[in-house]
Structures are given as C-alpha cells and as structure tokens.
Design a protein around this motif. Structure first.
Motif, mmCIF file in Angstrom:
data_model
loop_
_atom_site.group_PDB
_atom_site.id
_atom_site.type_symbol
_atom_site.label_atom_id
_atom_site.label_comp_id
_atom_site.label_asym_id
_atom_site.label_seq_id
_atom_site.Cartn_x
_atom_site.Cartn_y
_atom_site.Cartn_z
ATOM 1 N N LEU A 90 0.858 -1.183 0.000
ATOM 2 C CA LEU A 90 0.000 0.000 0.000
ATOM 3 C C LEU A 90 0.900 1.240 0.000
ATOM 4 O O LEU A 90 1.678 1.435 0.932
ATOM 5 C CB LEU A 90 -0.907 -0.012 1.228
ATOM 6 C CG LEU A 90 -1.855 -1.212 1.334
ATOM 7 C CD1 LEU A 90 -2.536 -1.229 2.689
ATOM 8 C CD2 LEU A 90 -2.890 -1.164 0.216
ATOM 9 N N THR A 91 0.789 2.042 -1.033
ATOM 10 C CA THR A 91 1.678 3.194 -1.214
ATOM 11 C C THR A 91 0.826 4.457 -1.149
ATOM 12 O O THR A 91 -0.001 4.696 -2.036
ATOM 13 C CB THR A 91 2.404 3.092 -2.564
ATOM 14 O OG1 THR A 91 2.971 1.772 -2.677
ATOM 15 C CG2 THR A 91 3.504 4.109 -2.682
ATOM 16 N N VAL A 92 1.020 5.250 -0.095
ATOM 17 C CA VAL A 92 0.105 6.357 0.214
ATOM 18 C C VAL A 92 0.842 7.687 0.160
ATOM 19 O O VAL A 92 1.896 7.862 0.781
ATOM 20 C CB VAL A 92 -0.531 6.161 1.609
ATOM 21 C CG1 VAL A 92 -1.494 7.300 1.921
ATOM 22 C CG2 VAL A 92 -1.248 4.823 1.685
ATOM 23 N N ASP A 93 0.262 8.632 -0.561
ATOM 24 C CA ASP A 93 0.784 9.993 -0.666
ATOM 25 C C ASP A 93 0.482 10.747 0.633
ATOM 26 O O ASP A 93 -0.673 10.781 1.081
ATOM 27 C CB ASP A 93 0.101 10.684 -1.856
ATOM 28 C CG ASP A 93 0.722 12.035 -2.192
ATOM 29 O OD1 ASP A 93 1.456 12.583 -1.354
ATOM 30 O OD2 ASP A 93 0.438 12.538 -3.298
ATOM 31 N N ILE A 94 1.519 11.326 1.254
ATOM 32 C CA ILE A 94 1.309 12.131 2.465
ATOM 33 C C ILE A 94 1.840 13.558 2.256
ATOM 34 O O ILE A 94 2.276 14.215 3.198
ATOM 35 C CB ILE A 94 1.952 11.487 3.711
ATOM 36 C CG1 ILE A 94 3.468 11.319 3.527
ATOM 37 C CG2 ILE A 94 1.315 10.148 4.033
ATOM 38 C CD1 ILE A 94 4.193 10.917 4.820
ATOM 39 N N SER A 95 1.791 14.026 1.015
ATOM 40 C CA SER A 95 2.218 15.394 0.739
ATOM 41 C C SER A 95 1.195 16.379 1.313
ATOM 42 O O SER A 95 0.062 16.006 1.671
ATOM 43 C CB SER A 95 2.378 15.604 -0.769
ATOM 44 O OG SER A 95 1.141 15.376 -1.436
ATOM 45 N N SER A 96 1.569 17.640 1.395
ATOM 46 C CA SER A 96 0.717 18.647 2.035
ATOM 47 C C SER A 96 -0.623 18.811 1.334
ATOM 48 O O SER A 96 -1.629 19.165 1.970
ATOM 49 C CB SER A 96 1.442 19.998 2.085
ATOM 50 O OG SER A 96 1.781 20.431 0.776
ATOM 51 N N SER A 97 -0.668 18.556 0.033
ATOM 52 C CA SER A 97 -1.938 18.699 -0.686
ATOM 53 C C SER A 97 -2.983 17.687 -0.233
ATOM 54 O O SER A 97 -4.181 17.863 -0.498
ATOM 55 C CB SER A 97 -1.708 18.558 -2.193
ATOM 56 O OG SER A 97 -1.131 17.291 -2.491
ATOM 57 N N MET A 98 -2.562 16.626 0.468
ATOM 58 C CA MET A 98 -3.517 15.639 0.984
ATOM 59 C C MET A 98 -4.354 16.215 2.121
ATOM 60 O O MET A 98 -5.299 15.576 2.586
ATOM 61 C CB MET A 98 -2.775 14.388 1.454
ATOM 62 C CG MET A 98 -2.230 13.521 0.325
ATOM 63 S SD MET A 98 -3.527 12.733 -0.662
ATOM 64 C CE MET A 98 -4.150 11.506 0.485
ATOM 65 N N LEU A 99 -4.016 17.432 2.573
ATOM 66 C CA LEU A 99 -4.838 18.106 3.582
ATOM 67 C C LEU A 99 -5.982 18.903 2.953
ATOM 68 O O LEU A 99 -6.747 19.552 3.666
ATOM 69 C CB LEU A 99 -3.971 19.041 4.430
ATOM 70 C CG LEU A 99 -2.922 18.361 5.317
ATOM 71 C CD1 LEU A 99 -2.065 19.406 6.015
ATOM 72 C CD2 LEU A 99 -3.592 17.456 6.352
ATOM 73 N N ALA A 100 -6.098 18.850 1.622
ATOM 74 C CA ALA A 100 -7.187 19.557 0.940
ATOM 75 C C ALA A 100 -8.531 19.068 1.470
ATOM 76 O O ALA A 100 -8.734 17.874 1.701
ATOM 77 C CB ALA A 100 -7.089 19.327 -0.568
ATOM 78 N N GLU A 101 -9.447 20.014 1.636
ATOM 79 C CA GLU A 101 -10.712 19.703 2.298
ATOM 80 C C GLU A 101 -11.859 19.583 1.302
ATOM 81 O O GLU A 101 -12.924 20.193 1.471
ATOM 82 C CB GLU A 101 -11.011 20.753 3.353
ATOM 83 C CG GLU A 101 -9.983 20.776 4.481
ATOM 84 C CD GLU A 101 -10.350 21.734 5.588
ATOM 85 O OE1 GLU A 101 -11.167 22.640 5.340
ATOM 86 O OE2 GLU A 101 -9.818 21.569 6.699
#
Length: 326
Positions: A90-101
């Motif tokens: 499982l490869t998950v993106d944790i960049s800052s854009s993942m905080l988009a609401e």
C-alpha cells in the motif's frame, strides 16, 4: 492422535519377548528341593491365581510407560493449507496537498487512511506492507500478516513526516523493492496520490516498467474532486491557511503506469468512490497461495503414565501381601 517420539514405540516389541522369557523361567523353577517337607508348611503360601497376574501387570506397566515416553498428543498438527492470498504494498501519498478539504467533513488524508484501514481489515492471509511518500519515500511496514501493526502505522501517517512534494517514481521503486523478492504468486502495488510527479530522481514510467518485469501489478488511484479545492498554502495566526486552487492530477501518467503493469487506474472524487475502488481491487486480486497453519497440541502422556505407575504399585502390593516365592 500422534506421537512426538514415535521411534520409542519400537520398544513395545520387547514385551512379548519378556513374557516368553518369564514363562520359560517359571517352568524351569516349579520344583524346589527341601530336606524336610515340614518347612513348606511354615513358609509363605502364595495364591496361584494372584501369582499369574504378576507378569501381566509388569507387561502393562512397561507398555504404558513406553507409550508415555513416546509422548502421545492430539488435537492439532502443523500443516500446509491452500488459501486465497496476495502480497500487497500500500503506497500512500502524504504530501501537504492531501490536507485539501474537498472530501468534507474530512480532508483527503483522513479519508484515505480510513479506507486503507478498511481494506487491510478485510485481509485474511494476504501479506501487506505500507510505503509513505511525498518528496521522498519510506517503508513504514514491510510485508507482513501482522495486521494490527499495519493498522497502527496507517493511523500514524501524518503530513509533514517527509520532505514535501510528490515523488511518484521514487514511491514505485521503494514499494517494488519490497515486493520483488516476496514469496507470493501475486504481487500488487496500490498507489494513492492526489497530485503530479514533481520530485525525485526516478522517472515514474521507468520505475513502473521495472516493477512490471518483477510481475508486480500497479493499481493507481487519483484522489480529488474536479475543479477547485481548498488546499493549505502555509500557516497563519490561527493554524493552516487555505486557498482555493485547481485540482491537478496527472491522470494520463497514472493510467500509463497502471496499464504498463497489467493494473488499472481509478479516480476517487469522494469518500464513497474511494471505498468502492478498494473493494474492486479486492475482487480483482484473488489467487491461491500456500500458507502454514499452526494449532497447539494437547498432550496426552499423563494417562498412560498414570496407568503404568498404577500397575507397578499393584504388582508391589501383591508381592508384599502374599510373600511370593521365587
């Protein structure tokens, strides 16, 4: 029923030989010479019926003790069983854009973590690993069937743990390195991202081709709504500061990565769609693998041990009470 030391049971063959020797000895010692017959009246007088029990008691004791030493056990054994299972990174993106609401009431990161956890909780014999990435990639959990450890690692995923950015090629290379030597017949990478490749020295297409040579299928998931989304752009006095910015997902690249490895590309525009995507991947990836099941044995040596000791005690009691003649 099985035995921990079955080779000990060969000693049981010696018991008939011992009985035969005992009866031969008795046959040669039935006549005893005395100078006066009156001495017999003063000596102990065995009961012949009781005497006949002695060799059988001794044989029973020996047989029971031999069985006890062989360590009988029941209820379980270690065996190979066939079951459905795959190796999944499982490869998950944790960049800052993942905080988009745009996945209200939660942001992309929280929704992704929830759906990935549900996917893991549906595993039975699959080996699951976790790779987190942003501007760089890092293995959080190697392939394992210890699902509580994987779930805890997913809970601990946070934006800002790694250098910011989106290094898709590095993420694929890191996950493929975990999968390439795995023992499973089916090797799968599920890559979730919400952006475009903008960091890392490894080209995503090259990394995908390398993964394909190891028989790894890549399922890519683009996360984000169409149009605009509130994306964090910095910190203000009251926490993160958001701005509405266009959602940019390189769907052409993600589609090419998936197709080049025999996988598929999915687009998740909301939480329900993301849940449905993981369910589809679950249905697509089913293959038979061999697993080993372990069940604890129940030891059964106590009963033959007690029987053997009881037979020995009974024999001694008979000899002590009647004063058996040799």
């Amino acid at each position: 029923m099985s035995f921990a030391h079955p080779e000990v049971l060969i000693l049981l063959l010696a018991i008939p030989l011992w009985l035969w020797w005992w009866w031969r000895r008795e046959a040669t010692q039935r006549t005893i010479t005395f100078s006066r017959a009156g001495l017999l009246a003063k000596g102990p007088r065995p009961r012949i019926a009781w005497v006949r029990w002695l060799p059988w008691l001794r044989a029973l004791a020996l047989a029971a003790l031999i069985v006890a030493v062989a360590q009988p056990r029941s209820g379980a054994r270690a065996e190979r069983v066939s079951s459905d299972g795959i190796d999944i990174a499982l490869t998950v993106d944790i960049s800052s854009s993942m905080l988009a609401e745009d996945f209200q009431p939660q942001n992309r990161m929280e929704v992704a973590k929830d759906k990935v956890k549900r996917f893991v909780m549906g595993r039975k014999s699959d080996r699951v690993g976790l790779v987190a990435f942003s501007g760089e990639a890092l293995t959080q959990v190697p392939l394992t069937t210890d699902y509580p450890v994987v779930l805890a690692a997913i809970d601990n995923l946070q934006v800002g743990q790694l250098e910011d950015g989106t290094a898709i090629g590095t993420a694929i290379a890191t996950a493929a390195n975990r999968l390439r030597n795995s023992p499973g017949r089916s090797r799968v990478m599920v890559l979730l991202t919400d952006g475009e490749n903008n960091r890392g020295a490894i080209d995503p297409r090259t990394a995908a081709q390398a993964a394909g040579t190891f028989g790894i299928r890549i399922y890519t998931i683009g996360v984000g709504t169409d149009g605009m989304a509130a994306v964090p752009v910095g910190r203000g006095l009251f926490g993160l500061r958001y701005e509405n910015r266009p959602v940019k997902i390189d769907e052409a690249l993600l589609t090419e990565i998936a197709n080049s490895t025999g996988g598929r590309y999915f687009r998740a525009k909301d939480a329900a769609a993301l849940q449905s995507i993981y369910e589809q991947i679950d249905r697509l990836e089913r293959s038979a693998v061999e697993a080993r099941a372990y069940i604890r044995y129940t030891e059964r040596f106590r009963w033959p041990l007690l029987i053997g000791l009881a037979a020995l005690v009974f024999e001694l009691v008979l000899r002590a009470r009647r004063g058996i003649l040799p």
